[in-house]
Design a protein around this motif. Structure first.
Motif, mmCIF file in Angstrom:
data_model
loop_
_atom_site.group_PDB
_atom_site.id
_atom_site.type_symbol
_atom_site.label_atom_id
_atom_site.label_comp_id
_atom_site.label_asym_id
_atom_site.label_seq_id
_atom_site.Cartn_x
_atom_site.Cartn_y
_atom_site.Cartn_z
ATOM 1 N N ILE A 156 13.853 -69.587 -21.572
ATOM 2 C CA ILE A 156 14.049 -68.138 -21.587
ATOM 3 C C ILE A 156 14.021 -67.611 -23.028
ATOM 4 N N ASP A 157 14.695 -68.318 -23.940
ATOM 5 C CA ASP A 157 14.700 -67.898 -25.351
ATOM 6 C C ASP A 157 13.289 -67.867 -25.917
ATOM 7 N N ASN A 158 12.483 -68.865 -25.584
ATOM 8 C CA ASN A 158 11.092 -68.912 -26.065
ATOM 9 C C ASN A 158 10.273 -67.749 -25.529
ATOM 10 N N ILE A 159 10.467 -67.438 -24.243
ATOM 11 C CA ILE A 159 9.737 -66.314 -23.641
ATOM 12 C C ILE A 159 10.154 -65.007 -24.321
ATOM 13 N N PHE A 160 11.467 -64.796 -24.467
ATOM 14 C CA PHE A 160 11.973 -63.574 -25.096
ATOM 15 C C PHE A 160 11.404 -63.416 -26.515
ATOM 16 N N LYS A 161 11.349 -64.537 -27.233
ATOM 17 C CA LYS A 161 10.889 -64.528 -28.623
ATOM 18 C C LYS A 161 9.424 -64.068 -28.727
ATOM 19 N N ASN A 162 8.629 -64.374 -27.713
ATOM 20 C CA ASN A 162 7.197 -64.060 -27.744
ATOM 21 C C ASN A 162 6.838 -62.715 -27.121
ATOM 22 N N GLN A 163 7.847 -61.957 -26.684
ATOM 23 C CA GLN A 163 7.571 -60.649 -26.096
ATOM 24 C C GLN A 163 7.937 -59.551 -27.083
ATOM 25 N N LEU A 164 7.397 -58.356 -26.845
ATOM 26 C CA LEU A 164 7.730 -57.218 -27.693
ATOM 27 C C LEU A 164 9.237 -56.970 -27.655
ATOM 28 N N SER A 165 9.756 -56.396 -28.735
ATOM 29 C CA SER A 165 11.183 -56.070 -28.771
ATOM 30 C C SER A 165 11.428 -54.818 -27.921
ATOM 31 N N GLU A 166 12.681 -54.604 -27.590
ATOM 32 C CA GLU A 166 13.053 -53.421 -26.809
ATOM 33 C C GLU A 166 12.608 -52.140 -27.524
ATOM 34 N N ASP A 167 12.792 -52.099 -28.851
ATOM 35 C CA ASP A 167 12.394 -50.921 -29.628
ATOM 36 C C ASP A 167 10.893 -50.666 -29.538
ATOM 37 N N GLU A 168 10.097 -51.743 -29.594
ATOM 38 C CA GLU A 168 8.636 -51.586 -29.498
ATOM 39 C C GLU A 168 8.243 -51.038 -28.126
ATOM 40 N N PHE A 169 8.832 -51.598 -27.069
ATOM 41 C CA PHE A 169 8.554 -51.086 -25.723
ATOM 42 C C PHE A 169 8.908 -49.596 -25.649
ATOM 43 N N ARG A 170 10.116 -49.266 -26.080
ATOM 44 C CA ARG A 170 10.588 -47.878 -25.985
ATOM 45 C C ARG A 170 9.726 -46.912 -26.797
ATOM 46 N N SER A 171 9.247 -47.353 -27.949
ATOM 47 C CA SER A 171 8.473 -46.443 -28.810
ATOM 48 C C SER A 171 7.111 -46.096 -28.200
ATOM 49 N N HIS A 172 6.603 -46.926 -27.306
ATOM 50 C CA HIS A 172 5.300 -46.673 -26.683
ATOM 51 C C HIS A 172 5.396 -45.991 -25.312
ATOM 52 N N CYS A 173 6.563 -46.050 -24.690
ATOM 53 C CA CYS A 173 6.670 -45.617 -23.293
ATOM 54 C C CYS A 173 7.375 -44.270 -23.158
ATOM 55 N N LYS A 174 6.790 -43.425 -22.324
ATOM 56 C CA LYS A 174 7.329 -42.085 -22.094
ATOM 57 C C LYS A 174 8.561 -42.132 -21.195
ATOM 58 N N VAL A 175 8.532 -43.044 -20.208
ATOM 59 C CA VAL A 175 9.620 -43.134 -19.233
ATOM 60 C C VAL A 175 10.277 -44.513 -19.347
ATOM 61 N N VAL A 176 11.607 -44.524 -19.367
ATOM 62 C CA VAL A 176 12.355 -45.785 -19.350
ATOM 63 C C VAL A 176 13.170 -45.814 -18.065
ATOM 64 N N ILE A 177 12.945 -46.839 -17.259
ATOM 65 C CA ILE A 177 13.725 -47.045 -16.035
ATOM 66 C C ILE A 177 14.692 -48.185 -16.314
ATOM 67 N N ASP A 178 15.986 -47.890 -16.264
ATOM 68 C CA ASP A 178 16.988 -48.933 -16.500
ATOM 69 C C ASP A 178 17.250 -49.649 -15.180
ATOM 70 N N ASN A 179 16.799 -50.883 -15.114
ATOM 71 C CA ASN A 179 16.905 -51.668 -13.890
ATOM 72 C C ASN A 179 17.981 -52.757 -14.030
ATOM 73 N N SER A 180 19.029 -52.449 -14.794
ATOM 74 C CA SER A 180 20.112 -53.422 -14.991
ATOM 75 C C SER A 180 21.135 -53.360 -13.871
ATOM 76 N N GLY A 181 21.189 -52.216 -13.179
ATOM 77 C CA GLY A 181 22.239 -52.009 -12.180
ATOM 78 C C GLY A 181 21.771 -52.226 -10.754
#
Length: 195
Positions: A156-181
């Motif tokens: 999981i750590d390796n996968i997370f390391k190779n993906q865009l950061s949360e900030d990068e995702f947010r800076s490109h996307c108009k809509v954020v759906i929080d699917n934590s709940g």
């Protein structure tokens, strides 16, 4: 017809979000990974170029490209991985553009969703009307990946390391759906974004 690109880190629950959308809205969902897999099949536009790159030893007894053999070959060789991506990514994108054009001219759908892990990296922002980021807290994602896929913390750590950061995702996307709940909470956010 509105075209929406859906992206997010592994374990964020993109499938759950798209499952709800598929049930409730007049839409079509294109999964870029599935398109790429179809294009790799015998007779698909990427089959021959991939065999040329990878060699015939990645072919199984049915003559199809064996996913595991291909994976073990490309993930230990960065140049080969890059070459394979240069075959698959443009072909996948061209196929999706063709589907968009066909759906537009038929005029039947309200929405067309494109789900891809590398939506931002592959420039899909140029062909969609808006990008959505499906967000889930890192610990929620970690728990889901352990339960649903049996992944270890190291994997999981390796996968997370190779993906865009949360900030990068947010800076490109108009809509954020929080699917934590809860699913109910997620669905309310989707409805607000689409209605």
């Amino acid at each position: 017809m509105k075209i929406i690109g859906v992206t997010g880190g592994v374990g964020a629950g993109k499938s759950r979000v798209l499952g709800y959308i598929q049930e409730k809205y007049n839409c079509r969902i294109i999964y870029a990974d599935q398109v790429a897999n179809d294009l790799k099949l015998k007779g698909g536009s990427c089959y021959e170029p991939l065999i040329e790159l990878l060699g015939t030893d990645v072919v199984d007894s049915d003559g199809e490209i064996d996913k595991n053999k291909m994976a073990s070959k490309i993930f230990s060789n960065e140049k080969l991985l890059k070459n394979v991506n240069e075959v698959l990514h443009p072909a996948t994108k061209n196929y999706i553009i063709e589907v968009i054009n066909n759906e537009r001219s038929s005029g039947v759908l309200d929405f067309l969703f494109i789900e891809a892990a590398l939506l931002i990296e592959c420039g899909y922002d140029k062909i969609v009307d808006e990008l959505w980021y499906i967000y889930a807290d890192k610990e929620v994602r970690r728990q889901r990946l352990k339960e649903s896929r049996g992944y270890s913390d190291e994997k999981i750590d390796n996968i997370f390391k190779n993906q865009l950061s949360e900030d990068e995702f947010r800076s490109h996307c108009k809509v954020v759906i929080d699917n934590s709940g809860t699913l109910e909470d997620t669905c309310k956010q989707i409805d607000r974004a689409l209605l």
